[in-house]
Design a protein around this motif. Sequence first.
Motif, PDB file in Angstrom:
ATOM      1  N   ASP A  50      23.750  64.583 -10.079  1.00  0.00           N
ATOM      2  CA  ASP A  50      24.172  65.555  -9.016  1.00  0.00           C
ATOM      3  C   ASP A  50      22.922  65.798  -8.347  1.00  0.00           C
ATOM      4  OD1 ASP A  50      24.937  67.726  -7.854  1.00  0.00           O
ATOM      5  OD2 ASP A  50      25.729  69.104  -9.563  1.00  0.00           O
ATOM      6  N   SER A  52      23.197  67.760  -5.628  1.00  0.00           N
ATOM      7  CA  SER A  52      23.605  68.892  -4.868  1.00  0.00           C
ATOM      8  C   SER A  52      23.185  70.213  -5.649  1.00  0.00           C
ATOM      9  CB  SER A  52      25.006  69.064  -4.571  1.00  0.00           C
ATOM     10  OG  SER A  52      25.800  69.319  -5.835  1.00  0.00           O
ATOM     11  N   LEU A  53      22.554  70.090  -6.625  1.00  0.00           N
ATOM     12  CA  LEU A  53      22.433  71.281  -7.545  1.00  0.00           C
ATOM     13  C   LEU A  53      21.191  72.362  -6.780  1.00  0.00           C
ATOM     14  CD1 LEU A  53      19.311  71.442  -9.476  1.00  0.00           C
ATOM     15  CD2 LEU A  53      20.629  69.416 -10.519  1.00  0.00           C
ATOM     16  N   GLN A  56      23.191  74.357  -4.677  1.00  0.00           N
ATOM     17  CA  GLN A  56      24.087  75.089  -5.508  1.00  0.00           C
ATOM     18  C   GLN A  56      23.406  76.406  -5.623  1.00  0.00           C
ATOM     19  OE1 GLN A  56      26.776  73.672  -8.513  1.00  0.00           O
ATOM     20  NE2 GLN A  56      26.372  71.609  -7.943  1.00  0.00           N
ATOM     21  N   GLY A  85      29.769  79.139  -8.061  1.00  0.00           N
ATOM     22  CA  GLY A  85      29.205  77.966  -8.754  1.00  0.00           C
ATOM     23  C   GLY A  85      30.286  77.190  -9.431  1.00  0.00           C
ATOM     24  N   CYS A  88      32.014  75.089  -6.585  1.00  0.00           N
ATOM     25  CA  CYS A  88      31.164  73.642  -6.575  1.00  0.00           C
ATOM     26  C   CYS A  88      31.311  72.575  -7.465  1.00  0.00           C
ATOM     27  CB  CYS A  88      29.512  74.330  -6.418  1.00  0.00           C
ATOM     28  SG  CYS A  88      29.245  75.326  -5.102  1.00  0.00           S
ATOM     29  N   ASN A  92      32.678  68.958  -6.875  1.00  0.00           N
ATOM     30  CA  ASN A  92      32.024  67.787  -7.118  1.00  0.00           C
ATOM     31  C   ASN A  92      32.883  66.819  -8.034  1.00  0.00           C
ATOM     32  OD1 ASN A  92      29.856  67.943  -5.364  1.00  0.00           O
ATOM     33  ND2 ASN A  92      28.632  69.130  -7.056  1.00  0.00           N
ATOM     34  N   THR A 107      27.667  63.975  -4.228  1.00  0.00           N
ATOM     35  CA  THR A 107      26.691  65.088  -4.413  1.00  0.00           C
ATOM     36  C   THR A 107      25.613  64.951  -3.169  1.00  0.00           C
ATOM     37  OG1 THR A 107      25.229  63.766  -5.870  1.00  0.00           O
ATOM     38  CG2 THR A 107      27.105  65.262  -6.633  1.00  0.00           C
ATOM     39  N   THR A 110      28.047  66.657  -0.570  1.00  0.00           N
ATOM     40  CA  THR A 110      28.063  68.341  -0.790  1.00  0.00           C
ATOM     41  C   THR A 110      26.894  68.966  -0.854  1.00  0.00           C
ATOM     42  OG1 THR A 110      28.261  67.754  -3.404  1.00  0.00           O
ATOM     43  CG2 THR A 110      30.315  67.771  -2.214  1.00  0.00           C
ATOM     44  N   GLN A 111      25.766  68.218  -1.021  1.00  0.00           N
ATOM     45  CA  GLN A 111      24.373  68.986  -1.041  1.00  0.00           C
ATOM     46  C   GLN A 111      24.410  69.481   0.466  1.00  0.00           C
ATOM     47  OE1 GLN A 111      20.923  66.478   0.073  1.00  0.00           O
ATOM     48  NE2 GLN A 111      20.173  67.209  -2.023  1.00  0.00           N
ATOM     49  N   PHE A 114      26.736  72.588   0.915  1.00  0.00           N
ATOM     50  CA  PHE A 114      26.280  73.567   0.326  1.00  0.00           C
ATOM     51  C   PHE A 114      25.030  74.160   1.217  1.00  0.00           C
ATOM     52  CE2 PHE A 114      27.727  71.878  -3.971  1.00  0.00           C
ATOM     53  CZ  PHE A 114      28.958  72.154  -3.691  1.00  0.00           C
ATOM     54  N   SER A 201      27.520  73.267 -13.194  1.00  0.00           N
ATOM     55  CA  SER A 201      27.355  74.387 -12.377  1.00  0.00           C
ATOM     56  C   SER A 201      27.612  75.847 -13.003  1.00  0.00           C
ATOM     57  CB  SER A 201      28.521  74.252 -11.432  1.00  0.00           C
ATOM     58  OG  SER A 201      28.563  73.215 -10.656  1.00  0.00           O
TER      59      SER A 201
END
Length: 244
Positions: A50, A52-53, A56, A85, A88, A92, A107, A110-111, A114, A201
């Motif tokens: 992941d 994208s965290l 997020q 969260g 999200c 993913n 991710t 999606t990063q 977000f 998430s």
Amino acid sequence: SMLAILILAFTAVNPNFLSAFNLYNFWMQNEYRIVMIIGLSFIVLGGEIDLSLGYQISLVGVLMGKMFSLGVPTYICLASGLLTGILCGLLNGSLVAVVGIPSFIVTLITQKLFQGLSYLISGGMMYSDIPDSILGISSLNNGMFTSSHIVVIISLLIFGGIFSSTVAGKNILAMGYDERVLAQNGIGVKRYKCMIYVIGSILFFFASLILLSRQGLAVSNMGVGMELDGLFAVCIAGGGGLLI
């Protein structure tokens, strides 16, 4: 392991490295990272990644910060952050499990999504009208034991309990080793892939909450780069071997 070697090396250079004071100080300064790493570990041990965290955490933090500044009740702000969260994680997990796109690509995309949402919500502003109840989560005003300590301890216990004592934990590990093993036994791989992203998430939400409490403001770059910290820590601890 590499982690043990690094600890021994640091201890050899500085005998006070493992002192009670240093360990407690490390704990205090990195509680949000510890919770984030636990969340990422669920994903990595399931054989995914992941990236994208960081955003997020930023998105959740900025959303709650803006709602706090508008005078929205705290419990609604927290519920909205948690729901965001979870959504999200579902996004993913669904793209990886249902659509079948590799998690690295999903991710990474999606990063940026977000990130855009975070800046759209904040408009480049920072929010410092954080309620005392939130600031108190990581405050030592009432002693040496804070609410953020409890979050970290519970997260560690849940992580250990799931992977040592539950069928779900064993299935996640098996999926990380070879997901075909689960499929051959009639176990829903897609369900478990969505599960690890949602669990991750949820823990990223708590990491964002602790970070918000610690720095006392919400800004769109508050989680930037944390995915690199998390991946480094997970790989050093040995979980990264399951990505190979």
